[in-house]
Design a protein around this motif. Sequence first.
Motif, PDB file in Angstrom:
ATOM      1  N   THR A 251     108.148  61.988 143.950  1.00 46.82           N
ATOM      2  CA  THR A 251     108.071  63.348 143.404  1.00 46.82           C
ATOM      3  C   THR A 251     106.721  63.974 143.708  1.00 46.82           C
ATOM      4  O   THR A 251     105.675  63.364 143.499  1.00 46.82           O
ATOM      5  CB  THR A 251     108.296  63.332 141.879  1.00 46.82           C
ATOM      6  N   ARG A 252     106.763  65.200 144.194  1.00 48.90           N
ATOM      7  CA  ARG A 252     105.523  65.952 144.417  1.00 48.90           C
ATOM      8  C   ARG A 252     105.342  66.948 143.269  1.00 48.90           C
ATOM      9  O   ARG A 252     106.159  67.849 143.086  1.00 48.90           O
ATOM     10  CB  ARG A 252     105.566  66.694 145.754  1.00 48.90           C
ATOM     11  N   TRP A 253     104.296  66.750 142.490  1.00 48.82           N
ATOM     12  CA  TRP A 253     103.949  67.679 141.417  1.00 48.82           C
ATOM     13  C   TRP A 253     102.859  68.610 141.929  1.00 48.82           C
ATOM     14  O   TRP A 253     101.887  68.173 142.527  1.00 48.82           O
ATOM     15  CB  TRP A 253     103.445  66.934 140.185  1.00 48.82           C
ATOM     16  N   ARG A 254     103.022  69.900 141.647  1.00 48.96           N
ATOM     17  CA  ARG A 254     102.074  70.903 142.138  1.00 48.96           C
ATOM     18  C   ARG A 254     101.402  71.586 140.949  1.00 48.96           C
ATOM     19  O   ARG A 254     102.046  71.849 139.928  1.00 48.96           O
ATOM     20  CB  ARG A 254     102.788  71.921 143.008  1.00 48.96           C
ATOM     21  N   PHE A 255     100.116  71.898 141.126  1.00 45.28           N
ATOM     22  CA  PHE A 255      99.338  72.440 140.007  1.00 45.28           C
ATOM     23  C   PHE A 255      98.429  73.572 140.482  1.00 45.28           C
ATOM     24  O   PHE A 255      98.071  73.661 141.661  1.00 45.28           O
ATOM     25  CB  PHE A 255      98.467  71.347 139.385  1.00 45.28           C
ATOM     26  N   VAL A 256      98.030  74.388 139.534  1.00 46.55           N
ATOM     27  CA  VAL A 256      96.973  75.378 139.725  1.00 46.55           C
ATOM     28  C   VAL A 256      95.915  75.114 138.674  1.00 46.55           C
ATOM     29  O   VAL A 256      96.241  74.926 137.491  1.00 46.55           O
ATOM     30  CB  VAL A 256      97.504  76.824 139.595  1.00 46.55           C
ATOM     31  N   ASN A 257      94.666  75.083 139.090  1.00 44.51           N
ATOM     32  CA  ASN A 257      93.556  74.825 138.173  1.00 44.51           C
ATOM     33  C   ASN A 257      92.605  76.007 138.162  1.00 44.51           C
ATOM     34  O   ASN A 257      91.961  76.310 139.177  1.00 44.51           O
ATOM     35  CB  ASN A 257      92.801  73.560 138.602  1.00 44.51           C
ATOM     36  N   ILE A 267      94.824  74.124 133.439  1.00 40.73           N
ATOM     37  CA  ILE A 267      95.698  73.617 134.495  1.00 40.73           C
ATOM     38  C   ILE A 267      97.145  73.937 134.162  1.00 40.73           C
ATOM     39  O   ILE A 267      97.596  73.769 133.023  1.00 40.73           O
ATOM     40  CB  ILE A 267      95.499  72.104 134.673  1.00 40.73           C
ATOM     41  N   SER A 268      97.880  74.402 135.177  1.00 41.87           N
ATOM     42  CA  SER A 268      99.285  74.767 135.013  1.00 41.87           C
ATOM     43  C   SER A 268     100.124  74.078 136.072  1.00 41.87           C
ATOM     44  O   SER A 268      99.667  73.838 137.195  1.00 41.87           O
ATOM     45  CB  SER A 268      99.474  76.283 135.139  1.00 41.87           C
ATOM     46  N   LEU A 269     101.356  73.752 135.701  1.00 43.70           N
ATOM     47  CA  LEU A 269     102.338  73.297 136.677  1.00 43.70           C
ATOM     48  C   LEU A 269     102.751  74.481 137.547  1.00 43.70           C
ATOM     49  O   LEU A 269     102.944  75.596 137.048  1.00 43.70           O
ATOM     50  CB  LEU A 269     103.577  72.762 135.966  1.00 43.70           C
ATOM     51  N   LEU A 270     102.877  74.232 138.836  1.00 41.04           N
ATOM     52  CA  LEU A 270     103.354  75.260 139.756  1.00 41.04           C
ATOM     53  C   LEU A 270     104.766  74.879 140.181  1.00 41.04           C
ATOM     54  O   LEU A 270     104.982  73.850 140.828  1.00 41.04           O
ATOM     55  CB  LEU A 270     102.427  75.346 140.971  1.00 41.04           C
ATOM     56  N   GLY A 271     105.736  75.691 139.786  1.00 41.76           N
ATOM     57  CA  GLY A 271     107.130  75.358 140.040  1.00 41.76           C
ATOM     58  C   GLY A 271     107.577  75.675 141.456  1.00 41.76           C
ATOM     59  O   GLY A 271     106.871  76.329 142.240  1.00 41.76           O
ATOM     60  N   ILE A 277     103.415  77.017 134.578  1.00 44.84           N
ATOM     61  CA  ILE A 277     103.623  76.607 133.189  1.00 44.84           C
ATOM     62  C   ILE A 277     102.341  75.910 132.722  1.00 44.84           C
ATOM     63  O   ILE A 277     101.965  74.868 133.278  1.00 44.84           O
ATOM     64  CB  ILE A 277     104.803  75.634 133.049  1.00 44.84           C
ATOM     65  N   PRO A 278     101.633  76.439 131.729  1.00 48.77           N
ATOM     66  CA  PRO A 278     100.372  75.824 131.287  1.00 48.77           C
ATOM     67  C   PRO A 278     100.574  74.406 130.760  1.00 48.77           C
ATOM     68  O   PRO A 278     101.550  74.121 130.054  1.00 48.77           O
ATOM     69  CB  PRO A 278      99.895  76.759 130.174  1.00 48.77           C
ATOM     70  N   LEU A 279      99.672  73.512 131.108  1.00 48.80           N
ATOM     71  CA  LEU A 279      99.665  72.165 130.544  1.00 48.80           C
ATOM     72  C   LEU A 279      98.951  72.184 129.197  1.00 48.80           C
ATOM     73  O   LEU A 279      98.048  72.998 128.978  1.00 48.80           O
ATOM     74  CB  LEU A 279      98.945  71.194 131.482  1.00 48.80           C
ATOM     75  N   PRO A 280      99.299  71.267 128.291  1.00 44.35           N
ATOM     76  CA  PRO A 280      98.671  71.261 126.963  1.00 44.35           C
ATOM     77  C   PRO A 280      97.326  70.535 126.921  1.00 44.35           C
ATOM     78  O   PRO A 280      96.803  70.288 125.836  1.00 44.35           O
ATOM     79  CB  PRO A 280      99.717  70.529 126.106  1.00 44.35           C
ATOM     80  N   LEU A 281      96.747  70.188 128.066  1.00 42.58           N
ATOM     81  CA  LEU A 281      95.447  69.517 128.071  1.00 42.58           C
ATOM     82  C   LEU A 281      94.392  70.413 127.445  1.00 42.58           C
ATOM     83  O   LEU A 281      94.361  71.629 127.711  1.00 42.58           O
ATOM     84  CB  LEU A 281      95.008  69.182 129.500  1.00 42.58           C
ATOM     85  N   PRO A 282      93.473  69.861 126.637  1.00 41.22           N
ATOM     86  CA  PRO A 282      92.327  70.645 126.172  1.00 41.22           C
ATOM     87  C   PRO A 282      91.531  71.166 127.367  1.00 41.22           C
ATOM     88  O   PRO A 282      91.467  70.505 128.418  1.00 41.22           O
ATOM     89  CB  PRO A 282      91.506  69.641 125.359  1.00 41.22           C
TER      90      PRO A 282
END
Length: 704
Positions: A251-257, A267-271, A277-282
């Motif tokens: 699986t390739r997970w894509r993100f924007v920081n 950091i957000s997931l890039l669909g 979709i924002p990640l819940p990380l502090p």
Amino acid sequence: MIARLTFAAAIALTASAAYAQETDADDPYIWLEEIKGDRALEQVDKWNAETEALLTKAPEYPLARAWARQILDDDRQIAMPDTIQGEYVTNLWRDADNPRGVWRIATLLSYTDGAPEWRTLIDIDALGKQEEQSWVWHGANCLAPEYRRCLVSLSPGGTDADVVREFDRETGTFIEDGFTLPEAKSNVAWFDEDTLIVGTDEGPGSMTDSGYTRLVKLWQRGTAFSSARLVAEGKQEDVAISGFSVMDGGTRWRFVNRSPSFWTNQISLLGEDGRTIPLPLPDDAEFEAVLDGQVIAKLNSPIETARGNAQAGTLVAWSLTDIAAGRTSQPEVIFKPSASQAIEQVSASETILWIKLLDDVSGSLIALAPAEPGWVSRGFDLPENSTVTLASTSGKGDLAYVTVEGMLTPPTLYAVSTKGEPRAVASVPAQFDASKFVVEQRFAPSKDGTKVPYYLVRPKGATGPLPTLIHAYGGFRNAQTPKYLTAEPYRSGPLAMFWLEQGNSYVLANIRGGGEYGPRWHEEALREKRQNSFDDLHAVADDLVAGNLASAGKIGISGRSNGGVLVGAAANQRPDLYGAVISGSPLIDMRRYSKLLAGASWMDEYGNPDVPADWAFMREWSPYQNLRAVADYPASFYYLSTLDDRVHPGHARKMAAKHQQLGQTVYYHEYREGGHSVGSDHAEDAKRAALLLAFLNREIGDSE
């Protein structure tokens, strides 16, 4: 240029002491900030010539230069695994015949057997000659799982900015109609085989105040970049925004920081559809890896979990599947270090999370695997009291390559898996007779009572004080771990080893501001607490003097980049204690640093000089503003690169000019190329090691 200031002159000049240059109009040397200005470069050439004319005459100079070059070019060095690409491993190899390096590939099997069968992919020296460019390798990002298509980054002269070109690993050629980006501080990642996640310099408004990308776009193969689709953007005052992708099995997970500041990230997931979709990380957590559908982060402040409070320094995980589906994801604690420990490196292979752990600065390696319930942990039998470095991990299979070394023990590369014991793959032969020396870890009490660890190396059987060189950094969570003495903590090759061979002492100080004890060690030297790092350095030097191991005035201090702030402030505060200062690619003028190149990105570390409350504490230690006429001020050597596009060369230039105006002893050496690392090949690194050795001998050596 190199002159001593008399006591009478010092008294006469004291009226122009600290805080004289608080505005641009007050700064008589601001013209030296013109990076390629004719007047500025003429002054640089003059300083270079004066420094070389004096130090190259030292009898030890030619021997040290030749010896350093021999060590740096030694073809018995470890061919480090840059990346594991399926059944292959890549390496950048530099030696006497290949000063800029060759990027090459071998089968994983032959490499692990200790007899790699290399195939050259790119000869950087030959490419530079062919294209009439001074190319410096900046790495390659190859598309998993086939790894055939690669985004190769090449820098002209070693700057942070580079050119990106698509390369075919199988044919060993650049793809004629492939993805290409011109010279810029770009961020590029694979979205899929025909799409890139790109941030680059598109002209006004596309870069932040810190000089990094402000826009993230999806760029389709075969289309003009002007048609790339915008998927995220940051604010002008942000540090940067960028995209990246991570493989988790198949699986390739894509993100924007988005980084609003140096120490915060959103950091957000890039669909697949380009939505985020924002990640819940502090915001202050550090994204570390993705494994088994979970995003793993290191905390820098406490958070609540389903099982209670998780402290700073802890590794936690969230379910990406839940996040992608819009479900609430509760964090799970997967590893909690003790009070003496810090997590320094984290890397994922196919089913294992590898952690390089520090315990009172000594390294160890553990493997974590997801299980029900919780995670299971395994340690490995590696040499104790050493520095352990995670070199690379495999995406397929569970293999990690790690190096183990000590100040007197050359590096050994191990292949580590969870199915057996670590296996030595390659090692560096001894470059000096370690039996002549002894190393010990000591702890010095700082001004506020904090115990500051440091490593001391001395000739075996030595008694009484010896001339001593202390290297330190103290910032940006960067732990300083003990490396083999032919390594280059100042980008100066085997200087520490040369210094010891002459009968002197060398110290690596683990002062606050780094990451030796996790987040707290860093936070205790942030902004208004910066003085703690200077006090820690003084404490180490004072501890050496109190123990009759060193003498005041016979102690040299060395620091690079952020270390330039450190050694500059330390010399200003305790000129009685230090006799020599080595300052590489240094930050120095903290009044103007945020206006120079990438300086604006570091305001969370130091403070904002344009905010009066911040400048009130920064002005107490800013090296440039606090340099004043002091009798017997320690001699200072500044080395840097004209093409450093991270820390502006104006810092060192202006400090050298001010030393000269005050009649203080100053040495200066500026390479035209090399970027922030200084020096674009081993020849330049060897020359610098020899110059610095001659400088130390002249200023604090017993034979001065």
